[in-house]
Design a protein around this motif. Sequence first.
Motif, PDB file in Angstrom:
ATOM      1  N   ASP A 189      49.790  50.222  47.142  1.00 12.34           N
ATOM      2  CA  ASP A 189      48.763  50.977  46.047  1.00 12.34           C
ATOM      3  C   ASP A 189      47.794  51.301  46.905  1.00 12.34           C
ATOM      4  O   ASP A 189      46.823  52.344  46.450  1.00 12.34           O
ATOM      5  CB  ASP A 189      47.920  49.813  45.490  1.00 12.34           C
ATOM      6  CG  ASP A 189      49.216  49.122  44.471  1.00 12.34           C
ATOM      7  OD1 ASP A 189      50.372  49.830  44.089  1.00 12.34           O
ATOM      8  OD2 ASP A 189      48.949  48.116  43.720  1.00 12.34           O
ATOM      9  N   ARG A 248      41.159  47.664  49.923  1.00 12.70           N
ATOM     10  CA  ARG A 248      41.003  48.913  48.865  1.00 12.70           C
ATOM     11  C   ARG A 248      40.657  50.083  49.263  1.00 12.70           C
ATOM     12  O   ARG A 248      39.857  50.975  48.694  1.00 12.70           O
ATOM     13  CB  ARG A 248      39.815  48.286  47.857  1.00 12.70           C
ATOM     14  CG  ARG A 248      40.295  47.220  47.025  1.00 12.70           C
ATOM     15  CD  ARG A 248      39.029  46.487  46.364  1.00 12.70           C
ATOM     16  NE  ARG A 248      38.410  47.291  45.539  1.00 12.70           N
ATOM     17  CZ  ARG A 248      37.186  47.071  44.809  1.00 12.70           C
ATOM     18  NH1 ARG A 248      36.850  45.811  45.256  1.00 12.70           N
ATOM     19  NH2 ARG A 248      36.604  47.782  44.159  1.00 12.70           N
ATOM     20  N   VAL A 302      41.652  39.821  40.036  1.00 13.18           N
ATOM     21  CA  VAL A 302      42.231  41.139  40.498  1.00 13.18           C
ATOM     22  C   VAL A 302      42.359  41.940  39.333  1.00 13.18           C
ATOM     23  O   VAL A 302      42.592  41.505  37.976  1.00 13.18           O
ATOM     24  CB  VAL A 302      43.244  41.161  41.331  1.00 13.18           C
ATOM     25  CG1 VAL A 302      42.910  40.818  42.764  1.00 13.18           C
ATOM     26  CG2 VAL A 302      44.585  40.212  40.896  1.00 13.18           C
ATOM     27  N   LYS A 325      45.098  43.977  38.005  1.00 17.61           N
ATOM     28  CA  LYS A 325      46.502  43.838  37.487  1.00 17.61           C
ATOM     29  C   LYS A 325      47.165  42.787  37.969  1.00 17.61           C
ATOM     30  O   LYS A 325      46.986  41.961  38.874  1.00 17.61           O
ATOM     31  CB  LYS A 325      47.232  44.964  37.894  1.00 17.61           C
ATOM     32  CG  LYS A 325      46.633  46.507  37.379  1.00 17.61           C
ATOM     33  CD  LYS A 325      47.836  47.385  37.453  1.00 17.61           C
ATOM     34  CE  LYS A 325      48.066  47.584  38.826  1.00 17.61           C
ATOM     35  NZ  LYS A 325      46.900  48.704  39.580  1.00 17.61           N
ATOM     36  N   GLN A 332      52.221  44.464  47.992  1.00 17.82           N
ATOM     37  CA  GLN A 332      51.717  45.152  46.686  1.00 17.82           C
ATOM     38  C   GLN A 332      50.707  46.111  47.277  1.00 17.82           C
ATOM     39  O   GLN A 332      50.637  47.121  46.744  1.00 17.82           O
ATOM     40  CB  GLN A 332      51.372  44.233  45.625  1.00 17.82           C
ATOM     41  CG  GLN A 332      50.976  44.973  44.445  1.00 17.82           C
ATOM     42  CD  GLN A 332      52.193  45.768  43.973  1.00 17.82           C
ATOM     43  OE1 GLN A 332      53.421  45.279  43.971  1.00 17.82           O
ATOM     44  NE2 GLN A 332      52.004  46.866  43.351  1.00 17.82           N
ATOM     45  N   THR A 333      49.620  45.428  48.009  1.00 17.62           N
ATOM     46  CA  THR A 333      48.132  46.191  48.389  1.00 17.62           C
ATOM     47  C   THR A 333      48.661  47.383  49.353  1.00 17.62           C
ATOM     48  O   THR A 333      47.981  48.244  49.172  1.00 17.62           O
ATOM     49  CB  THR A 333      47.503  45.364  49.141  1.00 17.62           C
ATOM     50  OG1 THR A 333      47.374  43.983  48.191  1.00 17.62           O
ATOM     51  CG2 THR A 333      46.172  45.707  49.287  1.00 17.62           C
ATOM     52  N   ASP A 346      48.683  42.563  41.254  1.00 14.83           N
ATOM     53  CA  ASP A 346      47.789  42.773  42.255  1.00 14.83           C
ATOM     54  C   ASP A 346      47.804  41.399  43.270  1.00 14.83           C
ATOM     55  O   ASP A 346      47.960  40.590  42.463  1.00 14.83           O
ATOM     56  CB  ASP A 346      46.449  43.061  41.890  1.00 14.83           C
ATOM     57  CG  ASP A 346      46.174  44.526  41.586  1.00 14.83           C
ATOM     58  OD1 ASP A 346      47.268  45.262  41.701  1.00 14.83           O
ATOM     59  OD2 ASP A 346      45.195  44.925  41.022  1.00 14.83           O
TER      60      ASP A 346
END
Lengths: 183, 296
Positions: free
Chosen positions: B230, B266, B189, B191, B226-227, B194
């Motif tokens: 973001d 994503r 990933v 970062k 976290q996902t 992530d």
Amino acid sequence: MKKVIIIALGLGLALNLSAQRFLTKTGHIYFSSDAPLEKIEAHNRQVNAALDSRTGDFIFKVLMKSFAFEKALMQEHFNENYVESDLYPNAIFVGKIPNLDDVDFEKAGTYQVTVMGDMNLHGKSQKIEEDGVLVVSKDGIQATSTFNLEIADYDISIPGAVAGKIADEIQIHVDVNLKALNK
Amino acid sequence: MKTQLIIAILLLFAVPIMAQDDMMDLFAEEEPTADYTFATFKATKVVIGQSVENPGNGSLVFVIQHHFGRVNTGIEEFFGLDQATTRLGFEYGVNDWLALGLGRSMIEKTYDGSVKAKILRQQTGKRNIPISLSYFGSIAIQSMPWPEPERTNYFSSRISYANQLLIARKFSRAFSLQLIPTHIHRNLVEKKTDDNDVFSLGAGGRLKLSNRISLNAEYHYLLSQQTAEDFHNSFSVGIDIETGGHVFQLFATNSQGIIAQQFIARTDGDWLNGDIHIGFNISRSFQLKKKKQPKD
């Protein structure tokens, strides 16, 4: 005293034998659609058919889901879009052989018959009258017939996009081997 | 004595009376047969994600998936139609329960291979199973040039995985619903913060509008913190139109990505912001293996 019962039972049995019924649950019906762009054939080998040789009653019950197609997608479309087999699971024919006197069920041979009655398919009922052949033998009766059905008569519509792929008239082939019912 | 005689006479009559019975009764089933539910969904996709449907046994399905750019880019980009991402794919029904897939997406030049296996099939009759259950697994390999070729790069860094359970029920002839718990694993990933593993719970549905048109929708709720911070939850709504061997799916979605690894983990578009992509799937089915018809 006991004798009376035995005689009665014997008589009953005898009566039952003379009032013959013939039955199959593994009859074969297939239909073919011969359109310019595509030939379609589907077979059903689990056809229920029964014939009463005394009255001439001749009935069929055909589970629509049991028709097997070459292409899996066709089979799905047949069930889902055309015959809607979840709503109308069976095609049922209830008919009679009017020229029953021409058939000698005691004697092996080939007999031309007419079958007339009501065909119920896709929730619509139509009177039909078709020719067929009965072959009587010691093993039972083989009944065969080939006839056409107009799909529009049964409220089955063909969308424009597949117009060249499905014929308006479907040919039905019936081939059932009926066995004497002995109870 | 007399009663016995009467019984005997009754017995004598019983037989011809029986003969008057409805002949239909002769067809009564001794043994119920399995009655499988068909067409829970029309295509192998609900909208952009997998449905419980497999290609038929022996059929090869060619799928073209197309997501245009964002509608809110305005007239300058012709509402997104100037840009597009696509995926070309093949799916093959090996047998009644197993399907294999291959595809390539434009995003990050990604190749993917997949399996879809039916575990349970909704049915009545001999057995009563209220749901269909399938497993879908996919491995994706992106083939972009390495951004930092001078450092040691591992091939495994290109790989990501998706595991999904597809749990569906056709409630009526017009309505089907599917739950889609998903696990996605990325070997690499961007970062440190992530998530390598992303979990989500999705739901999809189909409402039949006519014999050949249905309204479909699909939503994936991100469970990984976290996902979820973001990215956005993927939501797609569309219609299925079927004509013979084709199924055409036209939809709107906030996901640019076409495979699960991309659209679940994503999705950066926001519906409320107008980050909507118009898209379509076209699938064409070819029957490679013909079912043999036993001859009499």
